[in-house]
Write a protein that holds these residues in place. Structure first.
Motif, PDB file in Angstrom:
ATOM      1  N   SER A 180       0.816  -1.204   0.000  1.00 29.58           N
ATOM      2  CA  SER A 180       0.000   0.000   0.000  1.00 29.58           C
ATOM      3  C   SER A 180       0.854   1.260   0.000  1.00 29.58           C
ATOM      4  O   SER A 180       1.911   1.306   0.632  1.00 29.58           O
ATOM      5  CB  SER A 180      -0.908   0.031   1.234  1.00 29.58           C
ATOM      6  N   ARG A 181       0.369   2.257  -0.707  1.00 30.99           N
ATOM      7  CA  ARG A 181       0.998   3.583  -0.748  1.00 30.99           C
ATOM      8  C   ARG A 181      -0.096   4.630  -0.840  1.00 30.99           C
ATOM      9  O   ARG A 181      -1.235   4.328  -1.184  1.00 30.99           O
ATOM     10  CB  ARG A 181       1.905   3.731  -1.986  1.00 30.99           C
ATOM     11  N   LEU A 182       0.267   5.874  -0.574  1.00 28.85           N
ATOM     12  CA  LEU A 182      -0.606   7.014  -0.828  1.00 28.85           C
ATOM     13  C   LEU A 182      -0.181   7.601  -2.158  1.00 28.85           C
ATOM     14  O   LEU A 182       0.982   7.964  -2.341  1.00 28.85           O
ATOM     15  CB  LEU A 182      -0.494   8.050   0.287  1.00 28.85           C
ATOM     16  N   ALA A 183      -1.116   7.698  -3.085  1.00 28.06           N
ATOM     17  CA  ALA A 183      -0.791   8.189  -4.429  1.00 28.06           C
ATOM     18  C   ALA A 183      -0.241   9.608  -4.393  1.00 28.06           C
ATOM     19  O   ALA A 183       0.560   9.988  -5.241  1.00 28.06           O
ATOM     20  CB  ALA A 183      -2.021   8.114  -5.333  1.00 28.06           C
ATOM     21  N   CYS A 184      -0.624  10.385  -3.383  1.00 32.34           N
ATOM     22  CA  CYS A 184      -0.134  11.762  -3.288  1.00 32.34           C
ATOM     23  C   CYS A 184       1.351  11.831  -2.952  1.00 32.34           C
ATOM     24  O   CYS A 184       1.991  12.853  -3.164  1.00 32.34           O
ATOM     25  CB  CYS A 184      -0.945  12.565  -2.274  1.00 32.34           C
ATOM     26  N   GLN A 185       1.902  10.742  -2.462  1.00 36.75           N
ATOM     27  CA  GLN A 185       3.302  10.724  -2.056  1.00 36.75           C
ATOM     28  C   GLN A 185       4.215  10.067  -3.087  1.00 36.75           C
ATOM     29  O   GLN A 185       5.421   9.938  -2.867  1.00 36.75           O
ATOM     30  CB  GLN A 185       3.444  10.003  -0.712  1.00 36.75           C
ATOM     31  N   ILE A 186       3.665   9.660  -4.209  1.00 41.11           N
ATOM     32  CA  ILE A 186       4.456   9.039  -5.278  1.00 41.11           C
ATOM     33  C   ILE A 186       4.630  10.051  -6.401  1.00 41.11           C
ATOM     34  O   ILE A 186       3.658  10.410  -7.075  1.00 41.11           O
ATOM     35  CB  ILE A 186       3.767   7.766  -5.810  1.00 41.11           C
ATOM     36  N   ARG A 187       5.848  10.549  -6.578  1.00 37.94           N
ATOM     37  CA  ARG A 187       6.148  11.485  -7.657  1.00 37.94           C
ATOM     38  C   ARG A 187       6.381  10.704  -8.941  1.00 37.94           C
ATOM     39  O   ARG A 187       7.058   9.679  -8.954  1.00 37.94           O
ATOM     40  CB  ARG A 187       7.394  12.328  -7.347  1.00 37.94           C
ATOM     41  N   ILE A 188       5.830  11.188 -10.048  1.00 42.18           N
ATOM     42  CA  ILE A 188       5.986  10.529 -11.340  1.00 42.18           C
ATOM     43  C   ILE A 188       7.415  10.728 -11.842  1.00 42.18           C
ATOM     44  O   ILE A 188       7.907  11.851 -11.919  1.00 42.18           O
ATOM     45  CB  ILE A 188       4.989  11.097 -12.371  1.00 42.18           C
ATOM     46  N   THR A 189       8.085   9.613 -12.144  1.00 37.39           N
ATOM     47  CA  THR A 189       9.439   9.648 -12.701  1.00 37.39           C
ATOM     48  C   THR A 189       9.530   8.635 -13.834  1.00 37.39           C
ATOM     49  O   THR A 189       8.693   7.728 -13.944  1.00 37.39           O
ATOM     50  CB  THR A 189      10.509   9.302 -11.639  1.00 37.39           C
TER      51      THR A 189
END
Length: 103
Positions: A82-91
């Motif tokens: 699980s992750r929070l999508a707001c904390q994943i920067r697109i790279t």
């Protein structure tokens, strides 16, 4: 282009193309792509309504920060992926990743 696959709450998988060099979070991309994701705090990592599962991708994306873990611990369906999508920067190294919407 960065190619992701998003699995919605109904189990349908849809590819999403994102321009390289974009400075957005996964949550922002999902909202812009009109996915049914609340993100009520606007990306401040306060509400956990942008909860996603990382199904496939580089190992580093499976590891939430301590702040994320505190919020994820409040969710009954949170798992080790699980992750929070707001904390994943697109790279660029996210190309080919698969996420499942949970929030």
């Amino acid at each position: 282009m960065i190619n992701l696959v998003i699995e919605d709450q109904a189990g349908q998988r849809v590819p999403v193309e994102i321009p390289e060099g974009i400075n957005l979070s996964l949550m922002e991309v999902l909202k812009a792509s009109e996915y049914d994701i609340l993100a009520t705090c606007g990306g401040m990592a306060l509400c956990a309504t942008c909860h996603v599962q990382v199904l496939e991708g580089p190992e580093q994306y499976f590891h939430p920060t301590d702040n994320e873990l505190d919020l994820l611990d409040t969710l009954p369906d949170a798992g080790t992926d699980s992750r929070l999508a707001c904390q994943i920067r697109i790279t660029e190294d996210m190309d080919g990743m698969v996420f499942r919407l949970k929030g």
